[in-house]
Scaffold this motif. Structure first.
Motif, PDB file in Angstrom:
ATOM      1  N   GLU A 144      -5.103   0.087   0.294  1.00 44.37           N
ATOM      2  CA  GLU A 144      -5.133   1.260   0.683  1.00 44.37           C
ATOM      3  C   GLU A 144      -4.450   2.060  -0.527  1.00 44.37           C
ATOM      4  N   LYS A 149     -11.307  -1.160  -1.482  1.00 42.97           N
ATOM      5  CA  LYS A 149     -11.321  -2.259  -0.389  1.00 42.97           C
ATOM      6  C   LYS A 149     -11.786  -3.609  -0.858  1.00 42.97           C
ATOM      7  N   ILE A 225       1.781   6.495   2.084  1.00 43.76           N
ATOM      8  CA  ILE A 225       1.701   5.059   2.443  1.00 43.76           C
ATOM      9  C   ILE A 225       2.717   4.243   2.588  1.00 43.76           C
TER      10      ILE A 225
END
Length: 308
Positions: A144, A149, A225
């Motif tokens: 993230e 990914k 985040i």
């Protein structure tokens, strides 16, 4: 100011590459000993999603000790400040990163989370019901942060590191004796070596650095985040302990939050400005990328990056 010229960045890389023959690649983890010591590359990631780079930035390498910063962030989110720092100190150490010396006193508490003894205690705190679940949670956070990914674990490096982790086993059993670790040491080392073997390229690493530089926000996704106060704690440890027992010199000569790993990676975070990802596997005697440090000196001096 910040470097925006690819040509100038390439010139800095070539200039810094001239010192790589003064270092050596890490061989105590056999898989790392295969790297080319003259390799050197850098990516600088800006909040507007501009990235400039030089060298072979797509070449992948493992995080090694750089992972300690992200693991600390995850565990602080999992457990909270008081829980973590009742078990680990906050002070720099003049000892090598793998030393047992400073935890042999009455408290037997690691001085900080960036040395191996402290990192083992931090990794032990990752929540989850299995090694697989715990490493997946860490990997998910890293993906993230990096907007990628596809980041995975190098099974070759993880296996090589697990098989040769004799000193970390000794540290683990010592910490278990003092009640700081309460799971099977082989299970913990399985998790820890996989954590260290998370693999990425310079661009991914620069994006991790950018998230810390922007107080835990990923400006590309717009998501917070990592909480701001936790990002601040991580950056502080990067300044005081991030470059092993060379952190004081690094702070004086370069002056940015940074974390190195024995694979030759360096993650830098210039607060409020940009993230830096470097790979240069030739290491100095302390265990830091010799070309990477030279490269950061050139950048810091030219663009006055020091936060001090």
């Amino acid at each position: 100011m910040a470097c925006k010229s690819v040509k100038e960045l390439q010139e800095f890389v070539e200039q810094a590459r001239s010192v790589t023959d003064k270092g050596k690649v890490a061989t105590y983890i056999p898989a790392l000993g295969k790297e080319n010591p003259s390799d050197l590359s850098i990516a600088i990631q800006y909040p507007d999603d501009t990235c400039i780079s030089a060298g072979d930035i797509e070449k992948k390498f493992t995080l090694q000790s750089i992972s300690k910063v992200i693991t600390l962030a995850l565990v602080l989110m999992d457990r909270g400040f008081d829980y973590v720092f009742e078990r680990i100190g906050m002070e720099p150490t003049g000892e090598p990163f793998n030393s047992i010396a400073k935890i042999e006193g009455e408290q037997a508490r690691p001085l900080n989370p960036m040395i191996n003894s402290g990192a083992l205690v931090v990794t032990h705190m990752i929540k989850g019901n299995s090694v697989e679940e715990r490493i997946e949670r860490l990997l998910s956070l890293i993906c993230e942060m990096a907007n990628d990914k596809e980041i995975e674990i190098s099974n070759e490096v993880a296996s090589s590191e697990f098989e040769t982790a004799h000193l970390n086993r000794a540290l683990g059993y010592f910490l278990m004796e003092h009640g700081l670790i309460k799971e099977p040491i082989e299970e913990l080392l399985d998790l820890y070596t996989k954590q260290c073997a998370i693999e990425m390229n310079c661009h991914d690493l620069a994006q991790l650095g950018m998230v810390f530089a922007m107080d835990g926000i990923n400006p590309i996704s717009g998501k917070q985040i990592i909480p701001k106060d936790i990002a601040r704690i991580c950056k502080t440890f990067m300044v005081t302990c991030g470059m092993y027992n060379e952190s004081g010199r690094f702070a004086i000569e370069i002056g940015i939050p940074a974390k190195s790993g024995v694979s030759g990676g360096i993650m830098g975070a210039v607060p409020g400005k940009f993230g830096i990802g470097i790979f240069g596997p030739s290491l100095n005697k302390i265990g830091n990328s010799i070309g990477g440090i030279e490269l950061l000196k050139l950048l810091s001096n030219k663009y006055q990056l020091s936060i001090f």
